[in-house]
Write an enzyme that holds these catalytic residues in place. Structure first.
Site, PDB file in Angstrom:
ATOM      1  N   LYS A 152       0.818  -1.216   0.000  1.00  0.00           N
ATOM      2  CA  LYS A 152       0.000   0.000   0.000  1.00  0.00           C
ATOM      3  C   LYS A 152       0.851   1.265   0.000  1.00  0.00           C
ATOM      4  O   LYS A 152       2.053   1.252   0.267  1.00  0.00           O
ATOM      5  CB  LYS A 152      -0.983  -0.031   1.172  1.00  0.00           C
ATOM      6  CG  LYS A 152      -2.115  -1.035   0.917  1.00  0.00           C
ATOM      7  CD  LYS A 152      -3.175  -1.005   1.979  1.00  0.00           C
ATOM      8  CE  LYS A 152      -4.327  -1.951   1.614  1.00  0.00           C
ATOM      9  NZ  LYS A 152      -5.347  -2.034   2.687  1.00  0.00           N
ATOM     10  N   ARG A 207      -3.384 -10.169   4.977  1.00  0.00           N
ATOM     11  CA  ARG A 207      -3.872 -10.208   3.585  1.00  0.00           C
ATOM     12  C   ARG A 207      -2.758  -9.664   2.702  1.00  0.00           C
ATOM     13  O   ARG A 207      -2.355  -8.513   2.839  1.00  0.00           O
ATOM     14  CB  ARG A 207      -5.145  -9.359   3.463  1.00  0.00           C
ATOM     15  CG  ARG A 207      -5.768  -9.329   2.077  1.00  0.00           C
ATOM     16  CD  ARG A 207      -7.032  -8.475   2.101  1.00  0.00           C
ATOM     17  NE  ARG A 207      -7.686  -8.427   0.794  1.00  0.00           N
ATOM     18  CZ  ARG A 207      -7.415  -7.547  -0.161  1.00  0.00           C
ATOM     19  NH1 ARG A 207      -6.480  -6.611   0.052  1.00  0.00           N
ATOM     20  NH2 ARG A 207      -8.060  -7.563  -1.310  1.00  0.00           N
TER      21      ARG A 207
END
Length: 277
Positions: free
Chosen positions: A218, A253
């Site tokens: 991210k 995740r």
């Protein structure tokens, strides 16, 4: 440890860190959009992730990156349902989650063979989502999200959001035992707030539910590392995974399953000694 009923089986959470492998069947996801345009390619990628050590495959048909273009439910179903059906046939024992914020898509995905709902609005977006989850009695990943980045107290505000989700589930007849909490790294938060979430992850233990952390590749990682693009954020992701596990994450995740499986195994040997592989 938690034993969560899931698709006629039991999902054991807490004995070791579980790996949720990301399977985006989208043309525009921030990191891997367009890589698996056909169901056959997507299923092959899912089987590869299972071989590399994924415990759950998370199938998503709509990018939720900042500035994403919303996808109609019909198109989202067209993307995810063939993949879920084919993956269920190819790997009947796999745990499959569907990453969607639409109750219509969630219901169709569960009927097609998905076991778990992963909702970026934590049952507080689509008003029908909680009814779908209750009807199917399936586990739900309840992610914190909000518009904007203003908080009175970051951790307390996220905790209050989770309590509302737990209350909604209970009112619909879905016990809290089916909920997994995700504090929403990268959603409605500044980079500093994202890092604080990891630093203070253990404070969410007050809710006595498993915690999922989704930091993989991210933008906060890219910013900390001087503007690195998504494909060069492996080491940064590994740091967030290791520290997240040390601070209480039960599920991570990730895109890079093989590498993060090894990170998780090493972190577990330190923070979960004697609980088994």
């Amino acid at each position: 440890m938690w034993r969560i009923p899931c698709g006629g089986r039991i999902l054991e959470v807490g004995r070791r860190t579980l790996i949720m492998g990301i399977l985006n069947v989208t043309p525009d996801s921030f990191s891997d959009g367009g890589r698996w345009p056909e169901p056959e390619q997507a299923v092959a990628r899912a089987l590869q992730m299972l071989e590399e050590g994924a415990d759950i495959i998370d199938v998503g048909g709509e990018s939720t990156r900042p500035g994403h273009t919303p996808v109609p439910a019909e198109e989202e179903r067209r993307r995810v349902l063939p993949v879920i059906r084919a993956l269920r046939r190819a790997a009947p024992d796999a745990f499959i989650s569907v990453d969607t914020q639409k109750a219509e898509v969630a219901a169709a995905a569960l009927a097609a063979g998905a076991d778990i709902l992963n909702d970026i609005w934590g049952l507080q977006g689509d008003p029908e989502m909680v009814a779908v989850a209750a009807r199917h009695r399936c586990p739900v990943v309840v992610m914190h999200n909000q518009k904007g980045t203003a908080y009175q107290d970051l951790i307390q505000d996220i905790t209050a959001f989770f309590r509302r989700s737990l209350d909604l589930a209970a009112q619909a007849g879905l016990p809290g035992d089916f909920l997994i909490l995700d504090p929403g790294f990268g959603f409605g938060k500044t980079p500093d707030q994202n890092l604080e979430v990891i630093r203070r992850l253990g404070e969410f233990r007050v809710l006595n539910r498993p915690l999922l952390l989704a930091t993989s590749r991210k933008s906060t990682i890219g910013k900390v590392l001087g503007g690195l693009p998504p494909g060069e954020r492996l080491e940064g992701t590994a740091a967030t995974v290791a520290i997240g596990i040390a601070n209480g994450a039960d599920i991570v995740r990730v895109h890079d399953v093989r590498a993060m499986k090894r990170v998780a195994q090493m972190a577990d040997a330190i923070v979960r000694p004697g609980r088994g592989a």
